[in-house]
Design a protein around this motif. Structure first.
Motif, PDB file in Angstrom:
ATOM      1  N   GLN A 139       0.807  -1.216   0.000  1.00  0.00           N
ATOM      2  CA  GLN A 139       0.000   0.000   0.000  1.00  0.00           C
ATOM      3  C   GLN A 139       0.845   1.275   0.000  1.00  0.00           C
ATOM      4  N   ALA A 150       2.902   2.242  -2.186  1.00  0.00           N
ATOM      5  CA  ALA A 150       2.955   2.830  -3.526  1.00  0.00           C
ATOM      6  C   ALA A 150       1.771   3.738  -3.809  1.00  0.00           C
ATOM      7  N   THR A 151       0.620   3.428  -3.208  1.00  0.00           N
ATOM      8  CA  THR A 151      -0.592   4.231  -3.445  1.00  0.00           C
ATOM      9  C   THR A 151      -0.901   5.166  -2.294  1.00  0.00           C
ATOM     10  N   GLU A 186      -4.202   4.108  -0.231  1.00  0.00           N
ATOM     11  CA  GLU A 186      -5.528   4.411  -0.784  1.00  0.00           C
ATOM     12  C   GLU A 186      -6.542   3.306  -0.511  1.00  0.00           C
ATOM     13  N   TYR A 235       0.744   6.736   5.371  1.00  0.00           N
ATOM     14  CA  TYR A 235      -0.261   6.394   4.350  1.00  0.00           C
ATOM     15  C   TYR A 235      -1.248   7.562   4.250  1.00  0.00           C
ATOM     16  N   GLN A 293      -3.467   8.522   2.190  1.00  0.00           N
ATOM     17  CA  GLN A 293      -4.810   8.277   1.675  1.00  0.00           C
ATOM     18  C   GLN A 293      -5.632   7.353   2.582  1.00  0.00           C
ATOM     19  N   LYS A 299     -12.974  -0.834  -3.650  1.00  0.00           N
ATOM     20  CA  LYS A 299     -11.899   0.121  -3.405  1.00  0.00           C
ATOM     21  C   LYS A 299     -11.078  -0.194  -2.154  1.00  0.00           C
ATOM     22  N   GLU A 339      -8.724  -2.539  -0.017  1.00  0.00           N
ATOM     23  CA  GLU A 339      -7.811  -3.680  -0.050  1.00  0.00           C
ATOM     24  C   GLU A 339      -7.538  -4.226   1.344  1.00  0.00           C
TER      25      GLU A 339
END
Length: 535
Positions: free
Chosen positions: A201, A203-204, A207, A232, A234, A430, A432
């Motif tokens: 997670q 990398a995003t 999100e 994190y 997001q 959406k 994960e």
């Protein structure tokens, strides 16, 4: 009707003698026989029980328990059989334990005297709000809870829910193991799986990470979430409580432009008006409010008059039982009554109807006690009623005197909107990584959301809870949650007072606190005591 005796004969050609054997009947046949009600078949339960067919059926269904009924039994035989049954039941309840020697302390713990309890100060939360307690402990085991006289939320008192938390600590139904899809796994396996997904997670910016939390007021947990948010950005937090305060905060937003937390000073109020609010029994500060209200009911030389309580409610409550004047009313009618009360105070118009006399007397009493009165609305009333009550208190000059406002103790986000948004994200794929802390949203969330089924759409769902319940059944992992009497932590009371929580016993079922769980996600290996101390 003559009773038939069914006898099956063995074929004599095989050299066997006649052998009577009762015909075995089915339960359906017996029911039909009893349903007929023919007195010629049987006249009493004793007679039907003595029938060969019935004895055959009992022997077929319960072969070990029919022997005493195969012959007559006198009183002595019955007592002998009953005594033997009790003796055997006692033996069955015993089990052989390993032989252990009990050795006294070589060096006894400091200040420990067997049989003499010790008391420790801590705090327990209900709905996210802390109540200070003194925990009675015997030889390292907490046994009783009492209020902390020096804590503003209790002043030495507690309610039934707080008292019951000692039973929750020792509840054998608490979850005791880490499970994945209902099967036991080691904590190391769980941590390896979760940390691998967290690394993906990065990398995003997180999100796909979601947290679902109950109301809480811990400064340490907020600080740990701030650290997670930095890693994190997001990441999203959502909140859900089956019993929430959405109307209170929305009413404050309508009145003041932002959510605020009301704090009532019943020790200063001469007149109290409750609009469907059971403030003596439920809600934040109810223990303190009940104490302050009761003190104003005592007549003393320096206080020759009591306070007065008007209650408008639909169902008799604890507060309604204490009322000097009580009016029964449907919940849907409370808003119109509040509007009429506002008009009576602001314009001097009390309206007409059967409630006008009650309303007029209430308004006059409130006006005669400006700055020394309280009008309070129930949490189950809509935001419009709370906004009306805020306006009435302003007209009576109660703000700043008997009604004070502070920043929200718990997160004021709408619980309904929050869980709807989370459900939509789950259904859209959406999410994960979903973490569900406490509560039981799969059971008590609005049924039209089908939240339990939505959980299954997450890439990985993790439940941290005291019990394996409906929500745990829909999550991939279940992690035992440590009880508040087993963990370090902190929380704030209804008036914003911060309190430290300290453990009274080691975790009975290897549970993790929320502080320890969040520290694990951050890779922080310090003890939770050091983390709380840092806050």
């Amino acid at each position: 009707m003559e009773r038939r005796q069914n006898v099956n004969r063995v074929d004599e050609t095989k050299g066997a003698s006649e052998m009577p054997c009762p015909k075995r009947v089915s339960i359906a046949e017996l029911r039909e026989r009893l349903k007929s009600g023919d007195p010629g078949v049987w006249r009493s339960l004793e007679e039907i029980a003595d029938d060969d067919e019935v004895r055959a059926f009992l022997d077929q269904e319960f072969p070990r328990h029919t022997a005493p009924w195969m012959g007559e039994m006198d009183r002595r035989q019955f007592l002998r059989l009953a005594g033997a049954s009790l003796a055997l039941a006692g033996l069955a309840g015993c089990r052989i334990r390993p032989i252990k020697e009990i050795v006294p302390y070589v060096k006894a713990p400091e200040n420990l005297v067997p049989g003499i309890p010790k008391f420790y100060a801590t705090a327990l939360t209900l709905g996210g709000y802390a109540t200070g307690v003194l925990v009675e402990s015997h030889e390292g085991r907490p046994t009783k809870l009492e209020g902390n006289p020096e804590h503003p939320a209790s002043l030495g008192s507690t309610n039934a829910l707080t008292q019951a938390m000692i039973l929750e600590l020792y509840d054998p139904d608490r979850s005791q193991s880490v499970t994945r899809d209902g099967k036991y796994v080691t904590p190391a396996e769980f941590e390896s799986d979760v940390k691998a997904r967290l690394r993906r997670q990065l990398a995003t910016g997180g999100e796909g990470i979601r947290f679902l939390l109950p109301s809480g007021s811990s400064p340490t947990i907020e600080r740990l979430f701030a650290r997670l948010q930095e890693r994190y950005p997001q990441l999203r937090r959502h909140y859900w409580d089956a019993v929430h305060r959405d109307s209170v905060y929305e009413g404050a937003r309508l009145s003041f432009g932002r959510p605020l937390e009301p704090v009532y000073r019943f020790d200063r109020a001469d007149v109290v008006v409750s609009l469907d609010a059971d403030f003596l029994f439920e809600g934040p500060g109810s223990v303190r409010y009940a104490r302050d209200f009761a003190d104003r009911r005592r007549v003393r030389k320096d206080a020759p008059t009591m306070n007065r309580l008007y209650v408008v409610e639909s169902t008799m409550s604890v507060t309604g039982g204490m009322a000097d004047h009580r009016l029964s009313m449907r919940p849907s009618e409370v808003e119109a009554f509040a509007e009429a009360l506002r008009s009576a105070i602001r314009d001097g118009v009390s309206g007409e109807g059967g409630q006008s006399a009650f309303l007029s007397a209430m308004a006059q009493d409130l006006l005669a006690n400006r700055g020394a009165s309280i009008v309070i609305a129930g949490e189950n009333q809509p935001a419009a009623v709370h906004a009306l009550v805020n306006e009435i208190n302003a007209l009576l000059d109660n703000h700043g005197s008997t009604v004070q406002w502070i920043e929200p103790v718990v997160n004021p986000e709408s619980r309904l909107e929050s869980i709807r948004e989370l459900t939509a994200d789950l259904q859209d794929g959406k999410v994960e990584l979903l973490f569900v802390f406490g509560g039981n949203p799969a059971y008590d969330a609005p049924v039209d959301l089908q939240f339990g089924e939505a959980i299954r759409r997450a890439g990985l769902s993790v439940r941290l809870g005291l019990y394996e319940d409906e929500t745990s059944a829909h999550c991939r992992y279940h992690i035992p949650l440590a009880h508040e009497l087993e963990s370090w932590g902190d929380a704030r009371a209804f008036d914003g007072t911060a309190s430290i929580q300290q453990p009274l016993i080691e975790p009975l079922f290897n549970g993790r606190s929320v502080v320890a769980f969040l520290a694990m996600l951050l890779g922080d290996e310090r003890h939770e005591r050091e983390i709380v101390k840092e806050t």
